[in-house]
Design an enzyme around this catalytic site. Structure first.
Site, PDB file in Angstrom:
ATOM      1  N   LYS A 199      13.171  -0.776 -11.262  1.00 27.65           N
ATOM      2  CA  LYS A 199      12.544   0.522 -11.546  1.00 27.65           C
ATOM      3  C   LYS A 199      12.383   1.252 -10.215  1.00 27.65           C
ATOM      4  CE  LYS A 199       8.763   2.356 -11.288  1.00 27.65           C
ATOM      5  NZ  LYS A 199       9.247   3.663 -10.789  1.00 27.65           N
ATOM      6  N   GLU A 275       5.494  -6.262  -0.865  1.00 22.43           N
ATOM      7  CA  GLU A 275       5.688  -5.586   0.427  1.00 22.43           C
ATOM      8  C   GLU A 275       4.829  -4.332   0.361  1.00 22.43           C
ATOM      9  OE1 GLU A 275       7.290  -6.756   2.924  1.00 22.43           O
ATOM     10  OE2 GLU A 275       8.513  -8.336   2.065  1.00 22.43           O
ATOM     11  N   CYS A 309       6.341   2.321   6.062  1.00 21.18           N
ATOM     12  CA  CYS A 309       5.257   1.326   6.130  1.00 21.18           C
ATOM     13  C   CYS A 309       5.154   0.775   7.546  1.00 21.18           C
ATOM     14  CB  CYS A 309       5.527   0.211   5.139  1.00 21.18           C
ATOM     15  SG  CYS A 309       7.159  -0.510   5.337  1.00 21.18           S
ATOM     16  N   GLU A 406      -3.044   4.829   5.962  1.00 19.19           N
ATOM     17  CA  GLU A 406      -1.683   5.213   6.372  1.00 19.19           C
ATOM     18  C   GLU A 406      -1.559   6.728   6.321  1.00 19.19           C
ATOM     19  OE1 GLU A 406       0.488   2.894   3.301  1.00 19.19           O
ATOM     20  OE2 GLU A 406       1.878   2.515   4.929  1.00 19.19           O
TER      21      GLU A 406
HETATM   22  P1  NAP Z   1       3.450   3.629  -4.721  1.00 18.20           P
HETATM   23  O1  NAP Z   1       2.778   4.844  -5.209  1.00 18.20           O
HETATM   24  O2  NAP Z   1       2.694   2.357  -4.740  1.00 18.20           O
HETATM   25  O3  NAP Z   1       4.768   3.497  -5.619  1.00 18.20           O
HETATM   26  C1  NAP Z   1       5.706   2.481  -5.392  1.00 18.20           C
HETATM   27  C2  NAP Z   1       6.424   2.190  -6.691  1.00 18.20           C
HETATM   28  O4  NAP Z   1       5.468   1.707  -7.635  1.00 18.20           O
HETATM   29  C3  NAP Z   1       7.069   3.415  -7.338  1.00 18.20           C
HETATM   30  O5  NAP Z   1       8.258   3.010  -7.971  1.00 18.20           O
HETATM   31  C4  NAP Z   1       6.027   3.828  -8.355  1.00 18.20           C
HETATM   32  O6  NAP Z   1       6.527   4.561  -9.436  1.00 18.20           O
HETATM   33  C5  NAP Z   1       5.544   2.482  -8.817  1.00 18.20           C
HETATM   34  N1  NAP Z   1       4.242   2.513  -9.456  1.00 18.20           N
HETATM   35  C6  NAP Z   1       3.206   3.348  -9.229  1.00 18.20           C
HETATM   36  N2  NAP Z   1       2.180   3.044 -10.036  1.00 18.20           N
HETATM   37  C7  NAP Z   1       2.575   1.992 -10.798  1.00 18.20           C
HETATM   38  C8  NAP Z   1       1.974   1.216 -11.817  1.00 18.20           C
HETATM   39  N3  NAP Z   1       0.730   1.453 -12.236  1.00 18.20           N
HETATM   40  N4  NAP Z   1       2.673   0.207 -12.382  1.00 18.20           N
HETATM   41  C9  NAP Z   1       3.930  -0.053 -11.974  1.00 18.20           C
HETATM   42  N5  NAP Z   1       4.568   0.637 -11.001  1.00 18.20           N
HETATM   43  C10 NAP Z   1       3.890   1.652 -10.419  1.00 18.20           C
HETATM   44  O7  NAP Z   1       4.002   3.796  -3.266  1.00 18.20           O
HETATM   45  P2  NAP Z   1       4.898   4.977  -2.694  1.00 18.20           P
HETATM   46  O8  NAP Z   1       4.016   6.139  -2.466  1.00 18.20           O
HETATM   47  O9  NAP Z   1       6.111   5.166  -3.541  1.00 18.20           O
HETATM   48  O10 NAP Z   1       5.405   4.349  -1.328  1.00 18.20           O
HETATM   49  C11 NAP Z   1       4.644   4.376  -0.192  1.00 18.20           C
HETATM   50  C12 NAP Z   1       3.937   3.044   0.004  1.00 18.20           C
HETATM   51  O11 NAP Z   1       4.895   1.998   0.044  1.00 18.20           O
HETATM   52  C13 NAP Z   1       3.215   2.997   1.336  1.00 18.20           C
HETATM   53  O12 NAP Z   1       1.964   2.389   1.181  1.00 18.20           O
HETATM   54  C14 NAP Z   1       4.128   2.133   2.199  1.00 18.20           C
HETATM   55  O13 NAP Z   1       3.481   1.498   3.249  1.00 18.20           O
HETATM   56  C15 NAP Z   1       4.647   1.178   1.186  1.00 18.20           C
HETATM   57  N6  NAP Z   1       5.895   0.560   1.655  1.00 18.20           N
HETATM   58  C16 NAP Z   1       5.860  -0.735   2.055  1.00 18.20           C
HETATM   59  C17 NAP Z   1       7.011  -1.336   2.522  1.00 18.20           C
HETATM   60  C18 NAP Z   1       7.005  -2.763   2.965  1.00 18.20           C
HETATM   61  O14 NAP Z   1       8.077  -3.349   3.047  1.00 18.20           O
HETATM   62  N7  NAP Z   1       5.855  -3.373   3.246  1.00 18.20           N
HETATM   63  C19 NAP Z   1       8.203  -0.614   2.590  1.00 18.20           C
HETATM   64  C20 NAP Z   1       8.199   0.717   2.187  1.00 18.20           C
HETATM   65  C21 NAP Z   1       7.028   1.292   1.709  1.00 18.20           C
HETATM   66  P3  NAP Z   1       6.498   6.174  -9.387  1.00 18.20           P
HETATM   67  O15 NAP Z   1       7.595   6.561  -8.533  1.00 18.20           O
HETATM   68  O16 NAP Z   1       6.658   6.606 -10.787  1.00 18.20           O
HETATM   69  O17 NAP Z   1       5.149   6.554  -8.841  1.00 18.20           O
END
Ligand code: NAP
Length: 508
Positions: A199, A275, A309, A406
């Site tokens: 997804k 992650e 991240c 962040e």
């Molecule tokens: P996010 O809001 O947590 O979303 C990540 C993914 O989760 C998206 O596909 C999102 O779908 C989905 N999602 C959101 N709510 C959900 C739920 N209730 N149930 C299932 N899936 C759900 O994060 P983001 O804003 O896309 O990305 C930024 C974050 O990712 C930052 O905190 C960053 O640090 C972290 N990150 C971490 C790494 C690592 O390797 N540690 C790498 C890259 C990014 P939608 O698109 O529909 O919202």
């Protein structure tokens, strides 16, 4: 300062897509990829994917329903047994072919990524190379999956240990690295013999759709990879996480969403990899090579527009060099060319959407209210798209939210320290522990910090650590598990032990 008060000028496009962009978009699959077929959503729904540099709609794609999610899991589950039995060399060669194909189509992948996510084209090319490298790395690892055989210590039995594919996986990926966050999971899963449902983020599903098409063309059997882009993330993935056919969840995204997913995964005792978010400290000591420190800071801070991240979230600079460091950083960041990612020379694209830009500005404003000094930027860039000025804050108090959250944007908050102990204490003062960066020419100090900092990864005199051959991942609330390196495939293998009676017992 109001959001619109900035003075930085962008070279904005007229809002009309170029012919090569339109041709690429017209060639894309836009359906759901389930059981080896492209299909519309079960209710016919679609959603818009937009260009963050203009806000214009690029294309519409199918919007998966919960029923589609379950169909994708059914396809993955049906393909699992046969796929796990596929000779490792066959799986390796599909991965190798995918590496060649993604590399051959690097221009298409890079342009698509720039269009849907906004990063400059040169950075998008960097992500294509990085994302493709997971395919090559894990194609090479596929044939190295092995177990062990031993005589039990008392000599009365034999111990056989084998490694087996975990089973069907669910992958949930973020928008900031639309290709690499997918290949980092898909490649080791293919290598291990797992099937999967992906997804992708609703903001950036296009790179994943093109990648699925490439894998299909490279001979990946039907059902091994299924892709369900959706605007209803929780409704579509929730039923999969509680379905006993699913055996593994791997998530990349924010810590709050990760925590909720972990709670749901507990009901099925699912294998999980998480992650999650970071709050990386970048520490510059008084003995650092200042040129290298500034170069490293520019990469650690501004790569991906700060939407990473691994982005340096807090710059900790020794008080004796803080003035010079700040002066040079401000000069470099001021000269960073802002513009649509497709424009030649653009080094800083837009933020991914208005919500992200508003959050960045909120953190900048909060820091100023708390007493920080604005040395550069601090405002929206007028015009279309979600552009924000490269920003430097100094004298940031420890109480400011930007020290703990962040920022996910081109904002560099600088604070000073007097001693190594103080720097370590400041760096560790966070619930996150993904990555840190240290600039020093003192080898012993670098080694001390590699032991004292609470992080999963550390860059020494470099502002970038990501490497497909190395284990990527964090400690504390930055996550569980590792992606890449020899460790990456472990996440998709389980251990089976077979106890065998002493083969000599029958003849003695
Ligand atoms: P996010 O809001 O947590 O979303 C990540 C993914 O989760 C998206 O596909 C999102 O779908 C989905 N999602 C959101 N709510 C959900 C739920 N209730 N149930 C299932 N899936 C759900 O994060 P983001 O804003 O896309 O990305 C930024 C974050 O990712 C930052 O905190 C960053 O640090 C972290 N990150 C971490 C790494 C690592 O390797 N540690 C790498 C890259 C990014 P939608 O698109 O529909 O919202």
């Amino acid at each position: 300062m109001t959001p619109e008060a900035g003075t930085t000028e962008t070279r904005q496009p007229a809002g009309v897509a170029r012919a090569d962009e339109l041709a690429l978009l017209a060639s894309l699959p836009t359906g759901l990829f389930i059981g080896g077929e492209w299909r519309p959503a079960s209710d016919g729904g679609t959603f818009d994917v937009c260009d963050p540099s203009t806000g214009n709609v690029l294309i519409q794609v199918a919007d998966a329903t919960p029923q589609d999610g379950l169909a994708a899991l059914a396809a993955a589950s049906a393909a699992q047994k046969q796929w796990a039995k596929t000779p490792p060399r066959v799986r390796a060669e599909i991965l190798r072919a995918a590496f060649e194909a993604v590399t051959a189509r690097a221009d298409d992948f890079a342009l698509l990524m720039t269009l849907e996510m906004g990063k400059p084209l040169a950075e998008a090319h960097g992500e294509v190379a990085y994302g493709a490298e997971f395919l090559r790395w894990f194609s090479e690892e596929t044939a190295r999956i092995s177990g062990r055989f031993a005589v039990a210590p008392d000599g009365r039995s034999r111990l056989m240990v084998t490694r087996r594919a975990v089973g069907p996986c669910l992958f949930i990926t973020p928008w900031n690295f639309p290709l690499a966050m997918a290949t980092r999971k898909i490649a080791p899963a293919i290598a291990a013999g797992c099937t999967m449902v992906l997804k992708p983020a609703a903001l950036t599903p296009l790179s994943a759709l093109l990648f699925a098409q490439v894998l299909q063309q490279c001979g990946l059997p039907a059902g091994v990879l299924n892709v369900v882009q959706t605007t209803s993330a929780g409704a579509v993935t929730g039923p999969l996480i509680t379905d006993p056919r699913l055996r593994k969840l791997s998530f990349t995204g924010s810590t709050p969403v990760g925590i909720n997913l972990l709670k749901s995964a507990a009901d099925q005792v699912l294998r999980v990899s998480m992650e999650l978010g970071g709050n990386a400290p970048l520490i510059v000591f008084e003995d650092a090579d200042l040129d290298a420190a500034i170069d490293g800071t520019m990469v650690a801070k501004l790569r991906n527009g700060g939407e990473a991240c691994t982005a340096a979230n807090r710059l900790l600079v020794h008080e004796s060099i803080a003035e010079e460091f700040t002066k040079r950083l401000v000069e470099r960041m001021r000269a960073h060319t802002v513009g649509r990612g497709t424009e030649p020379g653009s080094l800083l694209g837009p933020l991914v959407d208005e919500a992200t830009r508003a959050k960045v500005h909120e953190l900048v404003t909060d820091a100023q209210t708390a007493g920080a000094h604005l040395a550069l930027g601090g405002a929206y860039i007028a015009g279309a798209g979600y552009f924000y000025e490269a920003t430097v804050l100094t004298d940031v108090p420890a109480t400011a939210r930007i020290m703990h959250e962040e920022v996910f944007g081109p904002v560099a908050p600088i604070i000073t320290f007097a001693t190594e102990e103080e720097a370590i204490a400041l760096a560790n003062d966070t619930e996150f522990g993904l990555v840190g960066y240290v600039f020093t020419l003192d080898l012993n100090r670098a080694l001390r910090l590699s032991e004292e900092l609470e992080v999963g990864m550390l860059g020494v005199n470099t502002g970038i650590v990501s490497n497909p051959a190395a284990p990527f991942g964090g400690v504390k609330q930055s996550g569980l598990g590792r992606e890449g390196g020899f460790e990456g495939i472990e996440e998709y293998l389980e251990t089976r032990y077979v106890g065998i009676a002493d083969p000599f017992a029958a003849v003695s």
